[in-house]
Write a protein that holds these residues in place. Structure first.
Motif, PDB file in Angstrom:
ATOM      1  N   SER A  36      -2.760  -2.080  -0.448  1.00 40.34           N
ATOM      2  CA  SER A  36      -2.473  -2.714   0.836  1.00 40.34           C
ATOM      3  C   SER A  36      -3.672  -3.448   1.389  1.00 40.34           C
ATOM      4  O   SER A  36      -4.828  -3.124   1.079  1.00 40.34           O
ATOM      5  CB  SER A  36      -2.019  -1.659   1.847  1.00 40.34           C
ATOM      6  OG  SER A  36      -3.105  -0.819   2.219  1.00 40.34           O
ATOM      7  N   LEU A  37      -3.394  -4.428   2.239  1.00 40.31           N
ATOM      8  CA  LEU A  37      -4.468  -5.149   2.917  1.00 40.31           C
ATOM      9  C   LEU A  37      -5.160  -4.257   3.926  1.00 40.31           C
ATOM     10  O   LEU A  37      -6.359  -4.430   4.201  1.00 40.31           O
ATOM     11  CB  LEU A  37      -3.914  -6.396   3.602  1.00 40.31           C
ATOM     12  CG  LEU A  37      -3.944  -7.683   2.770  1.00 40.31           C
ATOM     13  CD1 LEU A  37      -2.942  -7.603   1.628  1.00 40.31           C
ATOM     14  CD2 LEU A  37      -3.653  -8.901   3.625  1.00 40.31           C
ATOM     15  N   ALA A  38      -4.441  -3.303   4.516  1.00 35.17           N
ATOM     16  CA  ALA A  38      -5.057  -2.399   5.486  1.00 35.17           C
ATOM     17  C   ALA A  38      -6.142  -1.567   4.822  1.00 35.17           C
ATOM     18  O   ALA A  38      -7.228  -1.360   5.390  1.00 35.17           O
ATOM     19  CB  ALA A  38      -3.995  -1.499   6.101  1.00 35.17           C
ATOM     20  N   ALA A  39      -5.893  -1.095   3.601  1.00 36.90           N
ATOM     21  CA  ALA A  39      -6.915  -0.328   2.874  1.00 36.90           C
ATOM     22  C   ALA A  39      -8.086  -1.224   2.491  1.00 36.90           C
ATOM     23  O   ALA A  39      -9.251  -0.805   2.546  1.00 36.90           O
ATOM     24  CB  ALA A  39      -6.298   0.308   1.633  1.00 36.90           C
ATOM     25  N   ALA A  40      -7.777  -2.460   2.113  1.00 36.79           N
ATOM     26  CA  ALA A  40      -8.848  -3.408   1.778  1.00 36.79           C
ATOM     27  C   ALA A  40      -9.705  -3.706   3.000  1.00 36.79           C
ATOM     28  O   ALA A  40     -10.935  -3.842   2.901  1.00 36.79           O
ATOM     29  CB  ALA A  40      -8.241  -4.688   1.223  1.00 36.79           C
TER      30      ALA A  40
END
Length: 795
Positions: free
Chosen positions: A51-55
């Protein structure tokens, strides 16, 4: 040899330089994201995150200390919630943070959800399927295409310039509603009574009499009620009767849908919308979000926001919703590059309050529910702000300090090399690019078309300095009226709906019109075509403009009120210059242009309001305006175009236009340049020249004398000067003799008579007929300063 050997100092500098390069190469973080990844992984190329949130969390650890690139692999990323970038996510000029699709256009950011449905036949070609409990369906996408809520009347794509592509006066009539079991949750969409945008309403049910009840109508800053005919209703179950329509019953968690003929519904991808905003940048002037780039994504499934479009803009006709699929507030050096905004429900990009150096470049924005890109500042940054058209300041008491009160507005930003079309699919007061309470915004190399209202709109003069160049803007004002491919307003601090009050103060202080429009806005090297208004429309007080090297293909050039507008080296094909209602000592200059008809002035020029220089123009197929010093040095002649049939309106060597100072400008630099976008961009239809002796096929207006007043039909776009719709029409009072019966009754030059004793008078012929049949005192419905009054005439 000594001079070829490195000194110790040189070696030391070389060592540090190489060390810096190595450090730069070493301290560049690369993070990888893929749909099949895991947020528990290390974010490497062989162990990507999901996910982009984890990135974002991983990138935040290195942000600012080293350059960070987040590589996003092909696939669809359904965002569970809005991804918010805060100041701690910022990069720096040397170490920026970049979120980049590995392959442009193949990484999709979605604000929706994919549904796995079991479709079953219902009736009359309609299918039904159970949906998850609590699901709120704002939009339905089948195989990536936005479908239509059940509506009346049905959608007809061939009616491109018809309101809502299908309208009916009885859209929510009592008789129609009698067939609806429960319309609660439905929507009414209606054009503004003057077709200045539209209104939207939420249906709350039916009353005891069977009448539809509703709330809303706050989406337009000129509150004048809905149009009596141009109406449409949607999200009513009983109106589901056409292919592509759907209805969701939230109470029973059932989705109903009528597929297109031949559709493979069991295997179709079904997606619904959840989020309003997919990406937000949230900082402040003191702690901005800085140096972040988003590049190469496709953005889909952002919710419609028309019921929250309710904040009135300063002195414009707009109300807005401060939000969009991408939302920026409190930022510096944010870049949105090579991004496709695909069928988002509201605004695509909204740049809100304090922002500096925002860049939107190489993007494809299409089929948006509202506007493409908006730059909107804080009303508290304006001095003595007013909102609705009729609100008034005491001009003797206003703050006379030039410019904004704070820095809480967008500035020094740009929209470049973008393809923007299909604007206003839901709302009818949008623009491809919109600026309000903003400064120094550049719109460059953009193609903008297929817009319900303006292609590019500037809502006020605060605070100017904008640059619009090499754009191609056409097929605008498609469903609305009285507007332009480029439109602006300038109801700034100096402006008053009673021009006499403004004029008196401006006579005392000529700097007054430039308190807000402190910097010159430039429009140049662009092509414009509006078949339902003006190509360039500087409305209500728009001031401090330079306009040159523009090709106007249909609607011509309009200046209403305002100060220091300069227009030179423009070409108006099959049209001309439209001066409407000027102030005295406006210092306007219009020279070295090519026009194709006599100027179409409305209450301009007068003995006191005639500008600084209106002359030295070439008039092709029209007559010179020999009054108030106008058209000194102008000529009537054929400009001798190079290739008008092919859109080449340069003039040949020896053209009489060249002797007036006209200079050829490029005819092949309009619009988007990015190869992938240019390959799919449309261009405007080039009109055939319509040259006739004495004009361009425009019939002369009928006139009559009545009770000492000279009355005239409205012609062309003159209705705009009176603030009425073309459908309503009226009879313009051109002159009133002193001590005449008309003067005694109170009629004034510049009035518009729209009715007599309750009977409409759309033109001189109808007025004459109504008056001859009337007895006794006449009650005239008169529009004066865009406000209805009654004038009684005793006979």
């Amino acid at each position: 040899m000594k001079d070829t050997k490195m000194t110790k100092q040189t070696l030391t500098l070389f060592f540090y330089a190489m060390s810096g390069l190595m450090l730069s190469a070493t301290h560049a973080a690369d993070i990888y994201v893929a749909p099949g990844g895991s947020d528990a992984s290390g974010g490497t190329s062989d162990q990507p995150l999901a996910s982009l949130a984890a990135a974002q969390k991983m990138a935040r650890k290195a942000a600012g200390a080293e350059a960070v690139t987040v590589h996003v692999a092909d696939g669809i990323y359904y965002l569970p919630e809005t991804l918010v970038f805060a100041p701690q996510d910022s990069g720096t000029e040397i170490n920026p943070v970049v979120y980049k699709a590995v392959n442009e256009g193949s990484a999709v950011l979605s604000g929706g959800s994919k549904l796995e449905l079991n479709w079953q036949p219902y009736e009359n070609g309609i299918f039904q399927a159970k949906t998850p409990a609590g699901l709120d369906v704002d939009q339905l996408f089948i195989n990536g295409k936005n479908q239509r809520m059940a509506r009346y009347p049905n959608f007809d794509a061939s009616k491109k310039t018809e309101a809502y592509q299908g309208f009916a006066a009885d859209a929510f009539s009592k008789e129609r509603a009698a067939n609806w079991a429960d319309p609660t949750g439905g929507y009414i969409h209606a054009m503004h009574s003057k077709r200045w945008g539209g209104y939207h309403y939420l249906i709350t049910g039916k009353d005891a009499k069977g009448e539809v009840t509703y709330e809303g109508g706050w989406q337009n800053n000129r509150q004048m009620g809905m149009h009596k005919d141009f109406r449409m209703v949607e999200n009513v179950f009983e109106e589901l009767d056409a292919p592509g329509e759907w209805f969701h019953n939230a109470k029973t968690s059932t989705l109903y849908y009528m597929p297109e003929s031949g559709a493979d519904l069991p295997n179709a991808a079904v997606e619904v919308v959840r989020l309003r905003h997919l990406i937000e940048f949230r900082g402040s002037e003191s702690k901005p979000v800085k140096h972040i780039t988003l590049q190469g994504f496709v953005v889909r499934h952002a919710a419609r926001t028309f019921m929250d479009t309710r904040e009135p803009m300063v002195r414009s006709d707009w109300a807005i919703y401060r939000g969009g699929a991408y939302f920026l507030t409190g930022t510096q050096h944010i870049q949105i590059l090579d991004t496709e905004f695909d069928q988002v429900g509201g605004n695509a990009v909204f740049v809100n309050h304090y922002n500096r150096h925002t860049l939107v470049k190489g993007c494809h924005i299409h089929d948006a529910g509202a506007s493409g890109v908006c730059f909107v500042g804080d009303p508290d940054a304006a001095r003595d702000p007013l909102f609705e058209y009729r609100e008034k300041n005491d001009l003797t008491k206003i703050d006379r300090t030039p410019g904004p009160k704070t820095d809480n507005y967008p500035s020094r930003s740009a929209v470049e090399d973008c393809l923007i079309h299909g604007i206003g699919r839901v709302e009818r007061q949008p623009a491809g690019v919109m600026m309000d309470m903003a400064s120094e915004i550049t719109v460059r190399d953009c193609s903008v078309y297929d817009c319900a209202r303006a292609g590019i709109n500037i809502g006020d003069g605060a605070w100017g300095g904008h640059l619009i160049e090499r754009c191609d803007v056409f097929d605008t004002v498609l469903e609305t009226h009285d507007h332009g491919s480029f439109n602006s307003w300038g109801r700034d601090r100096f402006w008053h709906s009673d021009r006499g009050i403004s004029q008196a103060e401006i006579d005392k202080d000529p700097k007054l019109p430039f308190l807000d429009a402190v910097k010159t806005t430039t429009i140049r090297d662009s092509r414009w075509r509006c078949d339902h208004g003006w190509d360039i429309d500087l409305d209500d007080g728009s001031s401090n403009y330079d306009i040159y090297n523009n090709l106007l293909l249909s609607g011509g050039l309009k200046f209403r009120e305002g100060f220091r507008r300069r227009a030179w080296n423009n070409i108006a094909v099959n049209n001309t210059f439209h001066p409407h209602v000027w102030y005295a000592n406006s210092n306007d200059e219009v020279y070295a242009n090519i026009f194709m008809d006599t100027y179409k002035g409305v209450r301009t020029p007068t003995k006191t309001a005639f500008g600084k220089r209106i002359g030295g123009n070439l008039i092709f197929g029209g007559n010179l305006t020999k009054t108030s010093g106008w058209d000194e040095g102008s000529i009537v002649a054929d400009p001798v175009f190079v290739g008008p049939a092919n859109g080449d309106f340069r003039v040949k060597e020896g053209s009489p236009a060249l002797k007036l100072g006209f200079k050829n400008f490029p005819m092949d630099q309009f619009g988007v340049k990015k190869p992938s976008l240019k390959a799919i961009a449309r261009t405007p239809v080039i009109p055939t020249l319509e040259v006739a002796s004495g004009g361009v096929g425009v019939a002369s207006a009928r006139t009559m004398t009545w009770l000492g007043a000279t009355l005239s039909d409205l012609s062309g776009e003159e209705f705009s000067a009176f603030g009425v719709s073309k459908d309503e029409g009226g009879v313009a009072v051109m002159k009133v003799m002193k001590r005449s019966e008309a003067a005694t009754a109170g009629l004034q030059k510049g009035d518009l008579i729209q009715g007599v004793n309750g009977h409409a008078t759309v033109d001189v012929k109808q007025f004459n007929r109504v008056v001859r049949r009337a007895d006794g005192t006449l009650k005239l419905k008169v529009v004066r300063n865009q406000q209805e009054i009654e004038v009684k005439v005793s006979r």
